[in-house]
Enzyme design. Structure first.
Site, PDB file in Angstrom:
ATOM      1  N   GLU A  12       0.848  -1.197   0.000  1.00 31.20           N
ATOM      2  CA  GLU A  12       0.000   0.000   0.000  1.00 31.20           C
ATOM      3  C   GLU A  12       0.880   1.242   0.000  1.00 31.20           C
ATOM      4  O   GLU A  12       1.923   1.253   0.646  1.00 31.20           O
ATOM      5  CB  GLU A  12      -0.920  -0.006   1.232  1.00 31.20           C
ATOM      6  CG  GLU A  12      -1.947  -1.126   1.207  1.00 31.20           C
ATOM      7  CD  GLU A  12      -2.920  -1.060   2.389  1.00 31.20           C
ATOM      8  OE1 GLU A  12      -2.900  -0.051   3.129  1.00 31.20           O
ATOM      9  OE2 GLU A  12      -3.696  -2.004   2.565  1.00 31.20           O
TER      10      GLU A  12
ATOM     11  N   HIS B  80      -8.242   1.120   1.615  1.00 29.58           N
ATOM     12  CA  HIS B  80      -8.046   1.050   3.070  1.00 29.58           C
ATOM     13  C   HIS B  80      -8.967   2.036   3.804  1.00 29.58           C
ATOM     14  O   HIS B  80      -8.535   2.906   4.558  1.00 29.58           O
ATOM     15  CB  HIS B  80      -6.587   1.313   3.445  1.00 29.58           C
ATOM     16  CG  HIS B  80      -6.171   0.648   4.731  1.00 29.58           C
ATOM     17  ND1 HIS B  80      -4.943   0.079   4.926  1.00 29.58           N
ATOM     18  CD2 HIS B  80      -6.854   0.445   5.890  1.00 29.58           C
ATOM     19  CE1 HIS B  80      -4.868  -0.424   6.149  1.00 29.58           C
ATOM     20  NE2 HIS B  80      -6.022  -0.212   6.753  1.00 29.58           N
TER      21      HIS B  80
END
Length: 528
Positions: free
Chosen positions: A263, A281
């Site tokens: 990420e 997220h």
């Protein structure tokens, strides 16, 4: 002087207000967390650091954090903090495990619906001017079997919501008790059973060596054909490449992911598949959750910095605000008992047993034990602290036993520390009287009554006439002033101990001369 806290990520202004209300100076610099060099430059001025996920608290940052006492993570995950280095430096690391639980659970449920009814692709198609009613055939949630991997705080909320949707719920969690499973209304199963039976699988476990790749290629192959998989927990719990292959083959009907191995996820094996729903997220991204975790971390950090209360620490036992003042004198006592034993030890420590009797047994003994072990190891390892001590002891193979029991003697509270080494076993016991001062009341089973002072001389000797006079005269001739003199013996003519408080340091020659006195078994200069 008021403690100072740096907020290095975007945190709700309400957190700033709470710090100020609690008497903490706060410096709100929400962009500095992204600039590691600037953060390293200024971190040395602060007692506390409040962060979200953008700030990376590395070993380099911690090396510069000379005053830092606490790091507060507004959220659950502490992957962005080097906890081992923080622990070694004695920095408490706190998180807010409950502040965004409902939000994350709701996101998992939302992804389940989005996946079941293909909402994202149906929306894109419809807004593109198409009317593909026959293309988007969904499935009902009612009556389906949901497999929850991890039935802790978030997982249990998901399970409750799923039951309200008239789903059957299976739960795999080694720490879930049968009683708790019954209360929740879920069926506790082993992982293979869950994989074989679940129509939808949702993950709610932290990232640990045991949970990493818990849905590996091997485990994914055991799932029911047509299964749908949801991950709002942590990237790396699922083998993304293996999952993509099963999506392509049609074995897995769909997947909805909020978290990814890498990420920000600019590219990913799951991207582009028509039966995959992805979000960036967002599990904790609601106004309510962000407000909750910001308020909670500000309260926790303020309570620690101003009152000594510790809550939701990942590297130290919790201590409530009510417990902190009661613990304080006993923490001083156990540190000194540990230090006393540590200064006498000359060979490697094998086992430490700490016995808590009476009222002190009702307090947070884990915190007391950590303080005792810090005191014990500090003479041998100068950089050990109360936070790192238990892990340092474990690394060195030291067994630590705690024993609690009701008062059996004359003292309302009694703590006995026994250290077993390769050569011998030593014990020292102490208590705290109403004046709040720690006292040593027994050494190796011999009763004494000594206030612990900064500089002391400990002597073990045979109980023979004339020894005290010779010992005191030797100190006087060397101009070592005696402040207090505590004596004890096991029986007439047996073994005796002396614990003497002196002013100033004890010259090496004086200690060597004391060791040469007739009947002396051991003599040590102690510093507390």
């Amino acid at each position: 002087m008021a403690p100072r806290v740096l907020i290095s990520d975007a945190l709700s202004p309400a957190a700033v207000a709470i710090f100020k209300e609690r008497g903490v100076d706060v410096d709100f610099q929400p962009e500095v967390g992204k600039n590691k060099d600037r953060l390293a430059e200024i971190i040395g001025d602060f007692d506390g650091l409040a962060i979200r996920s953008a700030t990376k608290v590395t070993a380099k940052i911690l090396e510069r954090a000379a005053k830092l006492k606490v790091i507060g993570r507004a959220g659950i995950g502490v992957d962005n903090i080097d906890i081992s280095v923080a622990t070694a430096k004695g920095v408490i690391v706190m998180n807010t495990p409950f502040g965004n639980s409902i939000t994350t659970a709701e996101h998992a449920i939302a992804l389940m619906f989005a996946l079941a009814r293909q909402i994202p692709s149906a929306d894109a198609s419809t807004q593109a001017g198409k009317w593909e009613k026959n293309r988007f055939m969904g499935v009902e949630i009612t009556g389906k079997t949901l497999g929850v991997i991890g039935c802790g705080n978030i997982g249990s909320i998901v399970a409750e919501r799923a039951l309200g949707l008239r789903m059957r719920v299976l739960a795999y969690d080694p720490f879930l008790s049968p009683e708790r499973a019954l209360d929740l209304g879920v069926e506790k199963v082993e992982l293979d059973d869950l994989l074989a039976r679940a129509d939808i699988i949702t993950l709610h476990v932290p990232m640990t060596p045991q949970t990493r790749n818990i849905l590996s290629a091997e485990h994914l192959a055991k799932t029911k054909k047509g299964v749908r998989i949801i991950n709002c927990a942590r990237g790396g719990l699922v083998d993304e490449v293996a999952l993509r292959a099963l999506l392509d083959s049609g074995h897995v009907a769909g997947a909805a992911f909020d978290v990814f191995v890498n990420e920000p996820a600019i590219e990913n094996p799951l991207f582009g598949h028509p039966n995959v729903v992805c979000t960036p997220h967002l599990g904790a991204s609601t106004n309510e959750a962000q407000e909750n975790v910001a308020l909670q971390i500000a309260e926790q950090m303020s309570d620690y910095l101003t009152r000594g209360a510790i809550s939701n620490a990942v590297n130290f036992p919790s201590i409530t605000a009510e417990e902190a003042p009661k613990l304080k004198p006993f923490i001083a006592l156990v540190e000194r008992l540990g230090s006393f034993a540590g200064q006498l030890v000359e060979t490697s420590i094998k086992k430490v047993t700490i016995t808590y009797e009476g009222g002190v047994a009702e307090l947070k003994t884990k915190a007391l034990t950590a303080s005792a072990i810090a005191g014990l190891l500090r003479p041998l390892l100068s950089d050990v602290n109360v936070v790192s001590a238990p892990s340092v002891a474990k690394e060195r193979g030291v067994t630590i036993d705690e024993v609690t029991r009701a008062a059996e003697g004359d003292y309302e509270s009694l703590i006995t520390l026994t250290v077993a080494t390769e050569a011998h076993e030593r014990s020292v016991a102490g208590t705290v009287f109403h004046d709040g001062k720690p006292r040593i009341i027994s050494i190796n089973g011999i009763e004494v009554d000594a206030l612990v002072a900064p500089t002391m001389i400990y002597v073990s000797n045979e109980d023979k006439p004339g020894f005290i006079g010779r010992f005191a005269s030797m100190l006087g001739n060397a101009e070592v002033n005696i402040a207090t003199f505590a004596l004890g013996r096991d029986r007439e003519g047996g073994s005796a101990v002396a614990l003497v408080e002196v002013d100033g340091s004890v010259p090496d020659k004086v200690l060597a001369d004391v060791k040469m006195l007739p009947g002396v078994k051991e003599a040590k200069a102690l510093a507390f």
